[in-house]
Design a protein around this motif. Structure first.
Motif, short mmCIF file in Angstrom:
data_model
loop_
_atom_site.label_atom_id
_atom_site.label_comp_id
_atom_site.label_asym_id
_atom_site.label_seq_id
_atom_site.Cartn_x
_atom_site.Cartn_y
_atom_site.Cartn_z
N MET A 15 -14.37 10.69 21.05
CA MET A 15 -15.42 9.84 21.60
C MET A 15 -16.73 9.93 20.82
N LYS A 16 -16.63 10.30 19.56
CA LYS A 16 -17.78 10.33 18.66
C LYS A 16 -17.47 9.44 17.47
N MET A 17 -18.43 8.59 17.08
CA MET A 17 -18.23 7.70 15.94
C MET A 17 -18.71 8.39 14.66
N ILE A 18 -17.81 8.53 13.71
CA ILE A 18 -18.13 9.15 12.42
C ILE A 18 -18.03 8.09 11.33
N LYS A 19 -19.07 8.01 10.50
CA LYS A 19 -19.08 7.03 9.42
C LYS A 19 -18.74 7.71 8.10
N ILE A 20 -17.74 7.16 7.40
CA ILE A 20 -17.33 7.67 6.10
C ILE A 20 -17.74 6.64 5.05
N ASN A 21 -18.66 7.01 4.19
CA ASN A 21 -19.18 6.10 3.18
C ASN A 21 -18.33 6.13 1.91
N ARG A 22 -18.60 5.21 1.03
CA ARG A 22 -17.93 5.18 -0.27
C ARG A 22 -18.15 6.52 -0.98
N GLY A 23 -17.06 7.06 -1.54
CA GLY A 23 -17.15 8.33 -2.23
C GLY A 23 -17.05 9.55 -1.32
N LEU A 29 -20.00 13.78 -5.51
CA LEU A 29 -21.25 13.43 -6.16
C LEU A 29 -20.98 12.63 -7.43
N ASN A 30 -21.83 11.66 -7.69
CA ASN A 30 -21.65 10.77 -8.85
C ASN A 30 -20.29 10.06 -8.81
N TYR A 31 -19.86 9.68 -7.61
CA TYR A 31 -18.55 9.05 -7.44
C TYR A 31 -18.41 7.79 -8.28
N ASN A 32 -19.50 7.03 -8.45
CA ASN A 32 -19.42 5.77 -9.19
C ASN A 32 -19.08 5.98 -10.66
N LYS A 33 -19.32 7.19 -11.18
CA LYS A 33 -18.93 7.45 -12.57
C LYS A 33 -17.42 7.52 -12.71
N MET A 53 -29.34 16.70 -4.17
CA MET A 53 -29.90 15.68 -3.28
C MET A 53 -29.75 14.29 -3.89
N TYR A 54 -30.03 14.18 -5.18
CA TYR A 54 -29.95 12.90 -5.88
C TYR A 54 -28.51 12.37 -5.88
N GLY A 55 -27.55 13.25 -6.06
CA GLY A 55 -26.14 12.84 -6.02
C GLY A 55 -25.75 12.28 -4.67
N ILE A 56 -26.27 12.89 -3.60
CA ILE A 56 -25.99 12.38 -2.25
C ILE A 56 -26.60 10.99 -2.08
N LEU A 57 -27.84 10.84 -2.51
CA LEU A 57 -28.51 9.54 -2.41
C LEU A 57 -27.78 8.47 -3.21
N LYS A 58 -27.26 8.85 -4.34
CA LYS A 58 -26.58 7.90 -5.23
C LYS A 58 -25.36 7.31 -4.55
N ASN A 59 -24.76 8.06 -3.67
CA ASN A 59 -23.57 7.58 -2.97
C ASN A 59 -23.90 6.89 -1.65
N ASN A 60 -25.18 6.89 -1.26
CA ASN A 60 -25.52 6.38 0.06
C ASN A 60 -26.62 5.33 0.10
N THR A 61 -27.27 5.05 -1.03
CA THR A 61 -28.32 4.03 -1.04
C THR A 61 -28.42 3.40 -2.42
N ASP A 62 -28.82 2.14 -2.44
CA ASP A 62 -29.02 1.44 -3.71
C ASP A 62 -30.37 1.76 -4.35
N ALA A 97 -35.36 2.85 6.47
CA ALA A 97 -33.92 3.11 6.29
C ALA A 97 -33.70 4.11 5.17
N LEU A 98 -34.40 3.92 4.06
CA LEU A 98 -34.28 4.84 2.93
C LEU A 98 -34.79 6.22 3.32
#
Length: 307
Positions: free
Chosen positions: A49-57, A104-108, A235-244, A279-280
């Motif tokens: 009964m808890k909603m968990i969001k899984i982002n890209r990467g 981290l750096n998943y887009n690479k 921290m930057y690697g986390i942001l890279k996967n979660n915000t443009d 949001a950011l």
């Protein structure tokens, strides 16, 4: 060796991969990358009964699950994940009691829409070459196609390379060059002046690779304390996967950590752009907590001159 090996995800459904066996560390790392969410839209999981969001990467995976999957002991899995985290390859987060691994750096490893872009590129190339072969024959058509493509690349090289500003800035930032913006500007001005050729007079094809070996003669000293830069990189690697908007954090820098307060320096407009984006700001606060722990934030205006 640069570039990509195009490996269909169907490979991971083959018996060669799914057979019961003990994974090697290399296989385990590849399994994490392959198992992480590829789609850009987050996946929402309802668990207890808890909603968990899984982002890209990201992927939801406990130590127990990975131990069973890889044929390892739980202690070995824990040590392996700790090693990856220390090397800033992954980070881990707890969401409503569930373990989420962040690549981290998943887009690479998995550039968005790479498969579609490559498919379109191959299709257009085949159409052009087929059309030319009909008129002049296969070998001549291929040569003409290459000549035309090379000419188009040369004409747009300056603008294309300038689009690599932030990736180059990222390289210089985490090399801890003092005033990385100034160094990045100097880098682009230098190679633009020599027609994007290296010291041997050969055309530069990979800007990022050249930047990795760039000798900084623009500024002396460092941008921020090394022990803070290590955490800032996580921290930057986390942001890279979660915000443009992750590149905004290359324009500010951690200066010191005292009395549980992280002092950040930057230009007033750069700080304001982050603070005014609610949001950011929420994403950043979460990334800060994951990398620095619970800290307060204080700002100081950056006195570095920007060239």
């Amino acid at each position: 060796m640069a570039g990509f090996i195009r490996l269909s995800r169907k490979y991971f459904e083959h018996n060669f991969w799914t057979e019961q066996r003990t994974f090697s560390p290399a296989e385990a790392w590849l399994d994490l990358i392959a198992s992480a969410r590829f789609e850009s839209e987050p996946e929402k999981l309802l668990i207890r009964m808890k909603m968990i969001k899984i982002n890209r990467g990201e992927l939801r995976a406990s130590v127990r699950f990975l131990a069973h999957r890889w044929g390892w002991s739980k202690d070995k899995v824990s040590r392996f994940l700790k090693l990856l985290a220390e090397d800033t390859m992954i980070s881990r987060d707890k969401r409503h009691g569930e373990t989420v691994i962040i690549i981290l750096n998943y887009n690479k490893f998995n550039p968005a829409n790479t498969e579609q872009r490559d498919s379109d590129k191959d299709s257009n190339k085949d159409e052009k070459e087929t059309e030319v072969r009909t008129e002049t024959g296969q070998q001549q058509g291929h040569a003409q196609g290459q000549t035309k493509e090379y000419k188009e690349i040369e004409e747009s090289k300056e603008s294309l390379f300038r689009q690599r500003f932030f990736p180059v800035l990222e390289i210089f930032y985490f090399k801890n060059f003092k005033n990385p913006v100034s160094v990045t500007n100097a880098f682009f001005n230098h190679y633009s002046g020599v027609g994007w050729k290296n010291s041997r007079g050969l055309p530069i094809e990979n800007v990022d690779s050249v930047a990795e070996n760039w000798d900084n003669k623009t500024t002396e000293g460092i941008n921020c304390p090394p022990h803070l830069l290590v955490k800032w990189k996580v921290m930057y690697g986390i942001l890279k996967n979660n915000t443009d908007h992750y590149t905004r954090f290359l324009l500010i820098r951690p200066a010191k950590l005292e009395n549980n307060t992280l002092v950040i320096r930057g230009k007033q407009k750069d700080i304001a752009e982050i603070e005014n984006d609610k949001a950011l700001l929420a994403v950043w606060r979460n990334a800060l907590r994951m990398s620095f722990g619970k800290v307060n934030i204080s700002y100081e205006l950056d006195k570095q001159a920007i060239a």
